[in-house]
Write a protein that holds these residues in place. Structure first.
Motif, mmCIF file in Angstrom:
data_model
loop_
_atom_site.group_PDB
_atom_site.id
_atom_site.type_symbol
_atom_site.label_atom_id
_atom_site.label_comp_id
_atom_site.label_asym_id
_atom_site.label_seq_id
_atom_site.Cartn_x
_atom_site.Cartn_y
_atom_site.Cartn_z
ATOM 1 N N ASP A 1 -9.991 -2.169 4.331
ATOM 2 C CA ASP A 1 -10.577 -3.129 3.399
ATOM 3 C C ASP A 1 -9.510 -3.859 2.590
ATOM 4 O OD1 ASP A 1 -13.108 -2.497 4.237
ATOM 5 O OD2 ASP A 1 -13.503 -1.069 2.620
ATOM 6 N N LYS A 2 -8.440 -3.159 2.232
ATOM 7 C CA LYS A 2 -7.376 -3.800 1.469
ATOM 8 C C LYS A 2 -6.706 -4.897 2.282
ATOM 9 C CE LYS A 2 -6.247 0.344 -1.225
ATOM 10 N NZ LYS A 2 -5.185 1.326 -1.562
ATOM 11 N N GLU B 1 5.325 -5.368 1.292
ATOM 12 C CA GLU B 1 3.948 -5.161 0.832
ATOM 13 C C GLU B 1 3.235 -4.138 1.705
ATOM 14 O OE1 GLU B 1 0.552 -5.229 -1.293
ATOM 15 O OE2 GLU B 1 2.484 -6.109 -1.857
ATOM 16 N N GLN C 1 -9.216 -7.947 2.704
ATOM 17 C CA GLN C 1 -9.362 -8.739 1.490
ATOM 18 C C GLN C 1 -8.092 -9.524 1.203
ATOM 19 O OE1 GLN C 1 -10.458 -5.806 -1.397
ATOM 20 N NE2 GLN C 1 -12.427 -5.387 -0.422
ATOM 21 N N ALA C 2 -6.947 -8.894 1.408
ATOM 22 C CA ALA C 2 -5.674 -9.579 1.148
ATOM 23 C C ALA C 2 -5.500 -10.752 2.095
ATOM 24 C CB ALA C 2 -4.512 -8.606 1.289
ATOM 25 N N GLU D 1 -8.285 3.959 4.773
ATOM 26 C CA GLU D 1 -7.905 3.611 3.407
ATOM 27 C C GLU D 1 -7.370 2.186 3.260
ATOM 28 O OE1 GLU D 1 -5.586 6.477 1.272
ATOM 29 O OE2 GLU D 1 -6.581 8.186 2.214
ATOM 30 N N LEU D 2 -6.814 1.623 4.337
ATOM 31 C CA LEU D 2 -6.192 0.301 4.230
ATOM 32 C C LEU D 2 -7.011 -0.831 4.830
ATOM 33 C CD1 LEU D 2 -2.408 0.998 4.889
ATOM 34 C CD2 LEU D 2 -3.668 1.033 2.736
ATOM 35 N N SER E 1 0.746 4.221 -0.315
ATOM 36 C CA SER E 1 -0.399 4.528 -1.184
ATOM 37 C C SER E 1 -1.393 5.455 -0.497
ATOM 38 C CB SER E 1 -1.115 3.227 -1.602
ATOM 39 O OG SER E 1 -1.849 2.673 -0.518
ATOM 40 N N GLN F 1 1.622 -0.512 0.724
ATOM 41 C CA GLN F 1 0.256 -0.142 1.109
ATOM 42 C C GLN F 1 0.256 1.205 1.819
ATOM 43 O OE1 GLN F 1 -2.645 -1.951 0.663
ATOM 44 N NE2 GLN F 1 -2.170 -4.123 0.703
#
Length: 202
Positions: A130-131, A70, A134-135, A127-128, A77, A74
């Motif tokens: 916040d991702k 995962e 949240q995850a 870029e990562l 991306s 990420q």
């Protein structure tokens, strides 16, 4: 296309593994962490996989855990991060430390990975961040283990503890860290940030 491949470890090469499954030797590009986690030659291993298809090549990537796969997805991306660069980032530090570096925006730690300069490290963190946050929070659905501590009962504190457990810390580590800083803020995100800094020695 391939969720995972399970087979016998035939070879451990520089940056890749060969697994024998159903009579086929699968060469998987891997991070240093996956290579270190792989059992000795002759033993069985399951590798979670990702197939990269380009005009000039098809490459299969393998990961010891779903979490590492995962993170790989990420990383790829992010603009300018290809599969090989992502593997370099994954292999530069344990996955928990990588999560921590992204959450804290630790550009110095990220830029120690091969092929990652300051600007690219900043882009990864930006870029990562916040991702990842949240995850981590949304994935913390499993109840914490061990006895509940009455002094750590507010919703914000509970959410912060669950997020730390989702990040890979034990229930005890999470509770101890939160107990040290819980009076400094009533916002879950700030509690998480302060606890991570405390555990990282900042």
């Amino acid at each position: 296309m391939y969720a995972f491949i399970e087979g016998e470890v035939c070879e451990k090469l520089n940056g890749s593994l060969v697994l024998l499954a159903s009579g086929v030797g699968w060469q998987l590009n891997c991070s240093n962490n996956t290579l270190q986690a792989a059992p000795p030659v002759g033993e069985k291993m399951r590798c979670y996989t990702y197939l990269s298809v380009r005009e000039d090549a098809m490459e299969l990537f393998g990961f010891a855990t779903r979490e590492e796969k995962e993170m790989f997805l990420q990383l790829t991306s992010v603009s300018g991060i290809g599969p090989k660069t992502a593997l370099g980032v994954l292999g530069a530090m344990p996955l928990r430390d990588l999560n921590l570096a992204i959450l804290l925006g630790d550009v110095n730690a990220l830029s120690r990975a091969p092929g990652i300069g300051k600007k690219t490290a900043q882009r990864i963190a930006l870029e990562l961040k916040d991702k990842i946050s949240q995850a981590d929070v949304s994935a913390a659905a499993a109840p914490s283990q061990g006895a509940a501590a009455p002094s750590l009962s507010s919703d914000a504190v509970t959410e912060a503890i669950e997020a730390l457990i989702a990040l890979g810390y034990s229930s005890t580590e999470a509770r101890n860290a939160i107990s040290q800083i819980k009076d400094q803020t009533d916002k879950p995100e700030e509690l998480i940030r302060l606890a991570l800094r405390a555990m990282a020695g900042f």
